[in-house]
Scaffold this active site. Structure first.
Site, mmCIF file in Angstrom:
data_model
loop_
_atom_site.group_PDB
_atom_site.id
_atom_site.type_symbol
_atom_site.label_atom_id
_atom_site.label_comp_id
_atom_site.label_asym_id
_atom_site.label_seq_id
_atom_site.Cartn_x
_atom_site.Cartn_y
_atom_site.Cartn_z
ATOM 1 C CE LYS A 286 -0.289 -0.264 4.968
ATOM 2 N NZ LYS A 286 -1.384 -0.637 6.198
ATOM 3 N NE ARG B 41 -6.845 0.752 11.214
ATOM 4 C CZ ARG B 41 -5.720 0.398 10.835
ATOM 5 N NH1 ARG B 41 -4.885 1.446 11.197
ATOM 6 N NH2 ARG B 41 -5.499 -0.605 10.097
ATOM 7 C CE1 TYR C 85 12.541 31.364 4.306
ATOM 8 C CE2 TYR C 85 11.999 29.174 4.331
ATOM 9 C CZ TYR C 85 12.044 30.233 3.554
ATOM 10 O OH TYR C 85 11.869 30.342 2.300
HETATM 11 C C1 LIG Z 1 -0.598 -1.644 6.609
HETATM 12 C C2 LIG Z 1 -1.336 -3.044 7.077
HETATM 13 C C3 LIG Z 1 -0.359 -4.407 7.437
HETATM 14 C C4 LIG Z 1 1.238 -4.024 7.451
HETATM 15 O O1 LIG Z 1 1.659 -3.898 8.762
HETATM 16 P P1 LIG Z 1 3.220 -3.803 8.859
HETATM 17 O O2 LIG Z 1 3.187 -3.266 10.325
HETATM 18 O O3 LIG Z 1 3.840 -2.762 8.015
HETATM 19 O O4 LIG Z 1 3.822 -5.082 8.591
HETATM 20 C C5 LIG Z 1 -1.148 -5.278 7.684
HETATM 21 N N1 LIG Z 1 -2.527 -5.349 7.617
HETATM 22 C C6 LIG Z 1 -3.029 -4.255 7.561
HETATM 23 C C7 LIG Z 1 -4.625 -4.491 7.538
HETATM 24 C C8 LIG Z 1 -2.431 -2.934 7.061
HETATM 25 O O5 LIG Z 1 -3.514 -1.935 7.244
#
Ligand SMILES: *Cc1c(COP(=O)(O)O)cnc(C)c1O
Length: 392
Positions: free
Chosen positions: A44, A142, A277
């Site tokens: 992702k 979630r 800055y």
């Molecule tokens: C992003 C994600 C993962 C991977 O998590 P990591 O800690 O990067 O291995 C696995 N499952 C879901 C549902 C996620 O959103």
């Protein structure tokens, strides 16, 4: 995102070098850690900033049986790029591209009745059964279906649609809240509830191909959580999920991304000279300054102003003053590297450079965010794209 296959001929302002041999080695290491499970490469958000298509291809070559994305658009882009095999996505909103996903043979996650209704309608319209994975909220709070009546209703309705031939329930799954804190009481509680919710669904007649709950930290530290499939993201990119768990080297993982730039200017300045800055840094005496042509527009966290480490000419230097949109300055303490000299922000660490974890600490965040937020203006340069000894 600009993807460059190998070292480009024109010098680049900055680059994120992506070592695909390291990524493939990480896939093999993770598979060996979870020998009874298939591996899902979570790609992702452009593979956490590393480039989704190339990382997905390398992961599949090295033995990842599944690819995972958050959004359906990300999953569809992988399919369009020609990636074969199983692809799953889990972050749906009403009106999403259900039909396109069904037609592209993508496993879709369903956490509630609204999503089940949309996917069954899309599958009927397409005339193709959908591959549906039911997500349980076992405590993360979630996404996912609540246990009890909600789960019973979702399972019953999904089984009815399966009996009608509209869909196939391919998976039952969940996600941890605190897998990066070994011994946290929520881990055992989530595992127990996951077993219970899976057991309930199976007693009702669900025959999932895969049951899965493990992310990277669980894959690395909780063999009991591996079930049929582990979903690894950050570990694939060679980064430890948390410094408390251990370093990437402790797990035999190698960081995949090296972020570097070429100094755009090196100059002498007198003592008492304000830098960047707000003049939050003032030179303490006559010194040299180096201009690094990367800024927060490139994903360098402004919170690391005055703090972020950079390797220049074999020495660690610290960001002097504020990180601006496109550039920041390092105090070179009188050294005179040539303009164009390499400044390495982070990498595996074996050339003495800082790591993404060092930047996470400098910015008060996690290494996940450091690599993922590297912007599209930074070209990704892929190295070791070819599998060892195999010319394709
Ligand atoms: C992003 C994600 C993962 C991977 O998590 P990591 O800690 O990067 O291995 C696995 N499952 C879901 C549902 C996620 O959103």
């Amino acid at each position: 995102m600009t993807e460059t296959a190998s070292a480009p001929t024109a010098p680049l302002r900055a680059r994120a070098e992506i070592d695909l041999a390291a990524l493939r080695a990480n896939v093999r290491t993770l598979r060996a850690l979870a020998p009874g499970a298939q591996l899902m490469a979570v790609v992702k958000s452009e593979a956490y900033g590393h480039g989704a298509v190339r990382c997905a291809r390398a992961a599949v070559e090295a033995g990842a049986g599944w690819l995972g994305t958050a959004t359906p658009e990300e999953a569809l882009a992988l399919r369009r790029a020609g990636l074969p095999g199983r692809i799953m996505c889990w972050l749906w909103t009403p009106g999403g591209p259900w039909r396109e996903a069904v037609e592209a043979d993508i496993d879709v996650s369903v956490s509630g009745m609204w999503a089940l209704a949309e996917v069954t309608a899309a599958a009927r319209a397409a005339g193709v059964p959908a591959r549906v994975q039911l997500k349980a909220d076992t405590g993360l709070g979630r996404n996912g279906c609540q246990p009890g009546e909600d789960w019973a209703e979702l399972v019953a309705e999904a089984l009815r649609a399966e009996a009608d031939g509209v869909l196939r329930i391919t998976g039952l799954w969940s996600h941890f809240a605190c897998a990066d804190e070994p011994g946290h009481p929520s881990i055992a509680a989530q595992l127990a509830l996951f077993r219970e919710m899976v057991g309930y669904a199976e007693r009702q007649g669900v025959r999932p191909e895969v049951r899965h709950i493990a992310n990277s930290p669980a894959t690395l530290t909780l063999p009991d959580s591996h079930f049929d499939l582990v979903r690894t993201g950050i570990a694939l990119y060679g980064i430890s999920p948390s410094p408390e768990l251990g370093t990437s080297a402790d797990f035999g993982l190698r960081p995949v991304m090296t972020l570097s730039a070429n100094l755009a200017l090196v100059k002498h300045v007198p003592g008492g000279h304000g830098v960047s800055y707000g003049h939050h840094y003032v030179t303490s005496g006559r010194t040299t300054l180096g201009l690094v042509p990367l800024g927060y527009a490139d994903g360098i966290p402004r919170h690391a102003s005055g703090n972020g480490p950079v390797l220049v000419g074999g020495k660690w230097r610290t960001v002097a003053g504020r990180i601006a949109m496109d550039q920041f300055v390092v105090d070179l303490g009188g050294d005179e590297p040539p303009v164009g000299a390499e400044a390495v922000l982070f990498g595996p660490g074996d050339r003495g450079e800082p790591t993404a974890e060092d930047w996470a600490q400098a910015a008060g965040t996690i290494a996940y965010e450091i690599v993922t937020r590297i912007g599209t203006r930074v070209p990704r340069v892929y190295v070791n794209e070819q599998q060892d000894g195999v010319i394709r």
